[in-house]
Design a protein around this motif. Structure first.
Motif, mmCIF file in Angstrom:
data_model
loop_
_atom_site.group_PDB
_atom_site.id
_atom_site.type_symbol
_atom_site.label_atom_id
_atom_site.label_comp_id
_atom_site.label_asym_id
_atom_site.label_seq_id
_atom_site.Cartn_x
_atom_site.Cartn_y
_atom_site.Cartn_z
ATOM 1 N N VAL A 77 -5.689 -56.142 -20.426
ATOM 2 C CA VAL A 77 -4.377 -56.309 -19.807
ATOM 3 C C VAL A 77 -4.327 -57.677 -19.140
ATOM 4 C CG1 VAL A 77 -2.808 -55.494 -18.001
ATOM 5 C CG2 VAL A 77 -4.046 -53.849 -19.410
ATOM 6 N N THR A 78 -3.238 -58.400 -19.355
ATOM 7 C CA THR A 78 -3.054 -59.712 -18.732
ATOM 8 C C THR A 78 -2.048 -59.593 -17.596
ATOM 9 O OG1 THR A 78 -3.505 -60.854 -20.824
ATOM 10 C CG2 THR A 78 -2.395 -62.110 -19.088
ATOM 11 N N LEU A 79 -2.463 -59.996 -16.396
ATOM 12 C CA LEU A 79 -1.604 -59.894 -15.219
ATOM 13 C C LEU A 79 -1.734 -61.174 -14.401
ATOM 14 C CD1 LEU A 79 0.293 -57.968 -13.652
ATOM 15 C CD2 LEU A 79 -1.709 -57.184 -12.375
ATOM 16 N N PHE A 80 -0.586 -61.835 -14.199
ATOM 17 C CA PHE A 80 -0.561 -63.099 -13.451
ATOM 18 C C PHE A 80 -1.523 -64.135 -14.033
ATOM 19 C CE2 PHE A 80 0.394 -59.830 -10.110
ATOM 20 C CZ PHE A 80 1.758 -60.125 -10.003
ATOM 21 N N GLY A 81 -1.614 -64.130 -15.350
ATOM 22 C CA GLY A 81 -2.455 -65.112 -16.022
ATOM 23 C C GLY A 81 -3.919 -64.742 -16.129
ATOM 24 N N PHE A 82 -4.296 -63.597 -15.544
ATOM 25 C CA PHE A 82 -5.686 -63.170 -15.602
ATOM 26 C C PHE A 82 -5.811 -61.979 -16.549
ATOM 27 C CE2 PHE A 82 -5.195 -65.169 -11.451
ATOM 28 C CZ PHE A 82 -6.300 -66.020 -11.419
ATOM 29 N N GLU A 83 -6.797 -61.998 -17.377
ATOM 30 C CA GLU A 83 -7.028 -60.897 -18.316
ATOM 31 C C GLU A 83 -8.220 -60.069 -17.843
ATOM 32 O OE1 GLU A 83 -8.777 -60.743 -22.684
ATOM 33 O OE2 GLU A 83 -6.673 -61.411 -22.710
ATOM 34 N N PHE A 84 -8.038 -58.762 -17.839
ATOM 35 C CA PHE A 84 -9.139 -57.877 -17.446
ATOM 36 C C PHE A 84 -9.047 -56.590 -18.255
ATOM 37 C CE2 PHE A 84 -5.549 -57.440 -14.607
ATOM 38 C CZ PHE A 84 -5.337 -56.079 -14.502
ATOM 39 N N MET A 85 -10.153 -55.888 -18.328
ATOM 40 C CA MET A 85 -10.235 -54.667 -19.120
ATOM 41 C C MET A 85 -9.857 -53.447 -18.279
ATOM 42 S SD MET A 85 -11.018 -55.837 -22.040
ATOM 43 C CE MET A 85 -11.325 -54.292 -22.927
ATOM 44 N N VAL A 86 -8.993 -52.619 -18.824
ATOM 45 C CA VAL A 86 -8.603 -51.365 -18.162
ATOM 46 C C VAL A 86 -9.302 -50.217 -18.878
ATOM 47 C CG1 VAL A 86 -6.715 -49.801 -17.616
ATOM 48 C CG2 VAL A 86 -6.363 -52.270 -17.491
ATOM 49 N N PRO A 87 -10.120 -49.443 -18.177
ATOM 50 C CA PRO A 87 -10.836 -48.346 -18.838
ATOM 51 C C PRO A 87 -9.887 -47.245 -19.292
ATOM 52 C CG PRO A 87 -11.107 -48.208 -16.461
ATOM 53 C CD PRO A 87 -10.415 -49.516 -16.743
ATOM 54 N N GLY A 88 -10.219 -46.611 -20.375
ATOM 55 C CA GLY A 88 -9.408 -45.517 -20.887
ATOM 56 C C GLY A 88 -10.243 -44.533 -21.672
ATOM 57 N N ALA A 89 -9.872 -43.247 -21.593
ATOM 58 C CA ALA A 89 -10.636 -42.209 -22.291
ATOM 59 C C ALA A 89 -10.274 -42.119 -23.761
ATOM 60 C CB ALA A 89 -10.412 -40.853 -21.613
ATOM 61 N N GLY A 90 -9.063 -42.594 -24.134
ATOM 62 C CA GLY A 90 -8.654 -42.564 -25.537
ATOM 63 C C GLY A 90 -8.505 -41.168 -26.107
ATOM 64 N N LEU A 91 -7.994 -40.232 -25.307
ATOM 65 C CA LEU A 91 -7.903 -38.836 -25.738
ATOM 66 C C LEU A 91 -6.590 -38.506 -26.451
ATOM 67 C CD1 LEU A 91 -9.438 -37.043 -22.603
ATOM 68 C CD2 LEU A 91 -10.555 -37.609 -24.770
ATOM 69 N N GLY A 92 -5.641 -39.427 -26.459
ATOM 70 C CA GLY A 92 -4.388 -39.188 -27.173
ATOM 71 C C GLY A 92 -3.607 -38.010 -26.630
ATOM 72 N N VAL A 93 -3.199 -37.108 -27.529
ATOM 73 C CA VAL A 93 -2.414 -35.939 -27.149
ATOM 74 C C VAL A 93 -3.163 -35.069 -26.145
ATOM 75 C CG1 VAL A 93 -1.431 -33.781 -28.010
ATOM 76 C CG2 VAL A 93 -1.076 -35.897 -29.284
ATOM 77 N N THR A 94 -4.455 -34.908 -26.342
ATOM 78 C CA THR A 94 -5.267 -34.135 -25.405
ATOM 79 C C THR A 94 -5.218 -34.753 -24.014
ATOM 80 O OG1 THR A 94 -6.763 -33.434 -27.170
ATOM 81 C CG2 THR A 94 -7.591 -33.276 -24.919
ATOM 82 N N GLY A 95 -5.245 -36.080 -23.947
ATOM 83 C CA GLY A 95 -5.158 -36.771 -22.666
ATOM 84 C C GLY A 95 -3.834 -36.534 -21.967
ATOM 85 N N ALA A 96 -2.741 -36.447 -22.750
ATOM 86 C CA ALA A 96 -1.427 -36.172 -22.165
ATOM 87 C C ALA A 96 -1.400 -34.797 -21.512
ATOM 88 C CB ALA A 96 -0.346 -36.270 -23.234
ATOM 89 N N ALA A 97 -1.964 -33.814 -22.188
ATOM 90 C CA ALA A 97 -2.010 -32.458 -21.639
ATOM 91 C C ALA A 97 -2.885 -32.403 -20.395
ATOM 92 C CB ALA A 97 -2.540 -31.489 -22.695
ATOM 93 N N LEU A 98 -4.028 -33.064 -20.467
ATOM 94 C CA LEU A 98 -4.962 -33.051 -19.347
ATOM 95 C C LEU A 98 -4.402 -33.810 -18.150
ATOM 96 C CD1 LEU A 98 -7.760 -32.021 -18.589
ATOM 97 C CD2 LEU A 98 -8.730 -34.153 -19.457
ATOM 98 N N GLY A 99 -3.715 -34.926 -18.413
ATOM 99 C CA GLY A 99 -3.114 -35.694 -17.324
ATOM 100 C C GLY A 99 -2.074 -34.897 -16.567
ATOM 101 N N THR A 100 -1.205 -34.197 -17.298
ATOM 102 C CA THR A 100 -0.180 -33.386 -16.656
ATOM 103 C C THR A 100 -0.801 -32.221 -15.886
ATOM 104 O OG1 THR A 100 1.412 -33.935 -18.397
ATOM 105 C CG2 THR A 100 1.892 -31.999 -17.052
ATOM 106 N N ALA A 101 -1.825 -31.601 -16.474
ATOM 107 C CA ALA A 101 -2.497 -30.477 -15.822
ATOM 108 C C ALA A 101 -3.143 -30.902 -14.509
ATOM 109 C CB ALA A 101 -3.544 -29.884 -16.764
ATOM 110 N N LEU A 102 -3.836 -32.026 -14.527
ATOM 111 C CA LEU A 102 -4.482 -32.517 -13.307
ATOM 112 C C LEU A 102 -3.450 -32.880 -12.239
ATOM 113 C CD1 LEU A 102 -7.321 -34.743 -14.827
ATOM 114 C CD2 LEU A 102 -7.551 -32.484 -13.765
ATOM 115 N N SER A 103 -2.291 -33.352 -12.673
ATOM 116 C CA SER A 103 -1.223 -33.680 -11.729
ATOM 117 C C SER A 103 -0.776 -32.430 -10.974
ATOM 118 C CB SER A 103 -0.027 -34.286 -12.470
ATOM 119 O OG SER A 103 -0.388 -35.462 -13.143
ATOM 120 N N TYR A 104 -0.661 -31.312 -11.687
ATOM 121 C CA TYR A 104 -0.273 -30.059 -11.043
ATOM 122 C C TYR A 104 -1.352 -29.566 -10.087
ATOM 123 C CZ TYR A 104 4.116 -29.084 -13.424
ATOM 124 O OH TYR A 104 5.424 -29.129 -13.846
ATOM 125 N N VAL A 105 -2.601 -29.779 -10.444
ATOM 126 C CA VAL A 105 -3.693 -29.362 -9.553
ATOM 127 C C VAL A 105 -3.587 -30.105 -8.223
ATOM 128 C CG1 VAL A 105 -6.189 -29.414 -9.179
ATOM 129 C CG2 VAL A 105 -5.285 -28.759 -11.418
#
Length: 472
Positions: free
Chosen positions: A200-228
């Motif tokens: 990701v490039t922000l204000f001229g600086f590039e840095f790596m943003v970690p991600g699990a890469g779970l796709g659809v499963t990640g969407a379900a898990l993200g919403t579930a954790l939000s409710y928790v």
């Protein structure tokens, strides 16, 4: 009366409220409810937009089981309503101890029911996509999405029960704030769970943003954790902090009482059956749409999500209607109950007419946000515009249902909803989809929503719901 009349003052008034005072109370209760609905709808938009970047297949896999999640959501809603409306009646009758007793029993029963739903949903998730007629390529993601949804049902149940309890005592502010927090949490969790690690490039600086890469499963898990995360402060606000409902400052028995359970069953069971009937019809609609192809499934799912922006004010006002009518019934103020029922219903119709009109013109922009697939965008816009003419009468059915629910009138409205959606929508969709494709499904939906709105206006106008509530 002084300017800015409060809910307590309105309910306690022994004379007819002026239109100005009534509108003031309705509006003050509705605004937080609408904001809460906006937050929940925003979550659907966020999920749809984030998953939409993964392609039509990913969106279709969620769309395939979305109606099944609504089915479970209906059972959760029915359970919560069976207890929360009793809380509204107790508060209106100035009996806070009974309100707390109902909440205690609601916590126990709701948790037990949620465990059963969790177990059933987890097992069913392995077979559901195939039952719904989904293509083989969609089934794995669809299974994972529904399984994760099912595993976190207990936290959703606690969230919605305590949210409903707070709303029924007139506290709309806390649920709206926590709903907004839920939306923000969903964005954060989804961002890190759906996508792979990326630069990701922000204000001229590039840095790596970690991600699990779970796709659809990640969407379900993200919403579930939000409710928790959000359910914990919601329970604290209801069970610990509320001056009326606090269980920590007001000790009492946790023993289940036959009268309370019977009343919860009387109000909640018809609503749960109604929700099962309606959402099972939506599940059946998914079977009608599924053979039309991946683009049709994705467009249908996105169109449903886009339309939610139109009806979310209706559900916010419906929450206010349940509170106002419920407390009026508890205080034995039938004239207030009738007045609030009609004012909220008319307000819902007017606002949804405006949102439907706006969506007609802005739908291409909305779909461009939801998915980059131009074919899905075009199809989604075309079918959504068919249904938007029905928004005012759809608003009538939504808010009138909330008002009737506040009076404990759930059986007849449940029957009306069942006959409308199965007798009109499914019948028309089944016939028209064969020659008109997805457009035929949405024509059936539009006709049914208008028919249902008329039914509920007639029910509200006849007034038997009020006579029954006062005689109970």
């Amino acid at each position: 009366m002084k300017k800015g009349i409060s809910l307590a003052e309105a309910i306690a008034s022994d004379r007819k409220l002026s239109l100005k005072d009534s509108l003031s109370v309705v509006w003050k209760l509705s605004i937080p409810g609408i904001l809460a609905q906006i937050s929940e709808i925003a979550m659907q938009y966020i999920d749809a937009a984030m998953v939409g970047t993964l392609g039509a297949a990913a969106s279709a896999s969620i769309g395939l089981v979305s109606s099944s999640t609504w089915l479970v959501g209906g059972l959760i809603s029915g359970t919560a309503t069976g207890f929360s409306v009793q809380i509204a009646h107790a508060v209106g009758a100035k009996n806070p101890e009974k309100a707390r007793s109902v909440l205690r029993q609601g916590l126990i029963v709701s948790f037990l029911i949620s465990l059963v739903l969790c177990a059933i949903g987890t097992v069913v998730s392995f077979y559901l996509p195939a039952w719904l007629g989904g293509e083989a390529s969609l089934r794995h993601d669809a299974t994972m999405y529904f399984m994760i949804y099912a595993l976190f049902i207990p936290m959703r149940m606690m969230y919605f029960l305590n949210q409903s309890a707070l709303q029924c005592i007139g506290n709309m502010k806390t649920p709206s704030i926590l709903s907004a927090s839920l939306c923000i949490l969903d964005i954060i969790f989804n961002y890190f769970l759906i996508f792979d690690t990326h630069a990701v490039t922000l204000f001229g600086f590039e840095f790596m943003v970690p991600g699990a890469g779970l796709g659809v499963t990640g969407a379900a898990l993200g919403t579930a954790l939000s409710y928790v995360v959000a359910a914990i402060p919601m329970m604290y606000a209801s069970c610990m902090h509320s001056s009326i409902l606090s269980l920590s400052r007001n000790k009492g028995s946790w023993k289940l009482q036959k009268e309370t359970l019977q009343e919860a069953l009387r109000m909640g069971l018809p609503l749960a059956i109604e929700q099962v009937a309606m959402t099972s019809a939506q599940v059946y609609s998914t079977r009608i749409v599924a053979p039309l192809g991946t683009n049709a499934i994705a467009a249908n799912s996105f169109a449903v999500t886009a339309e939610s922006l139109c009806y979310m004010p209706g559900y916010g006002i419906a929450s206010a209607a349940t509170t106002l009518v419920g407390q009026s019934i508890g205080a034995r103020r039938p004239e207030h109950a009738r007045s609030f029922a009609w004012i909220t219903t008319c307000m819902g119709m007017a606002i949804m007419a405006i949102t439907g009109f706006a969506m007609y013109f802005f739908s291409p922009v909305v779909f461009s946000f939801l998915t980059p697939d131009t074919a899905v965008q075009a199809l989604g816009v075309s079918v959504l515009r068919i249904e938007l003419l029905a928004e005012p009468l759809f608003g009538a059915s939504i808010v009138a249902t909330g008002a009737l629910r506040g009076a404990g009138d759930t059986l007849i409205p449940g029957v009306m909803n069942f006959l409308s959606i199965w007798g009109v929508r499914i019948t028309l969709a089944s016939i028209l989809s064969k020659t008109m494709g997805l457009a035929g499904v949405w024509i059936g939906m539009s006709v049914e929503l208008m028919f249902r709105g008329i039914l509920f206006l007639v029910r509200l106008g006849r007034g038997k719901w009020l006579e029954k509530a006062l005689a109970h």
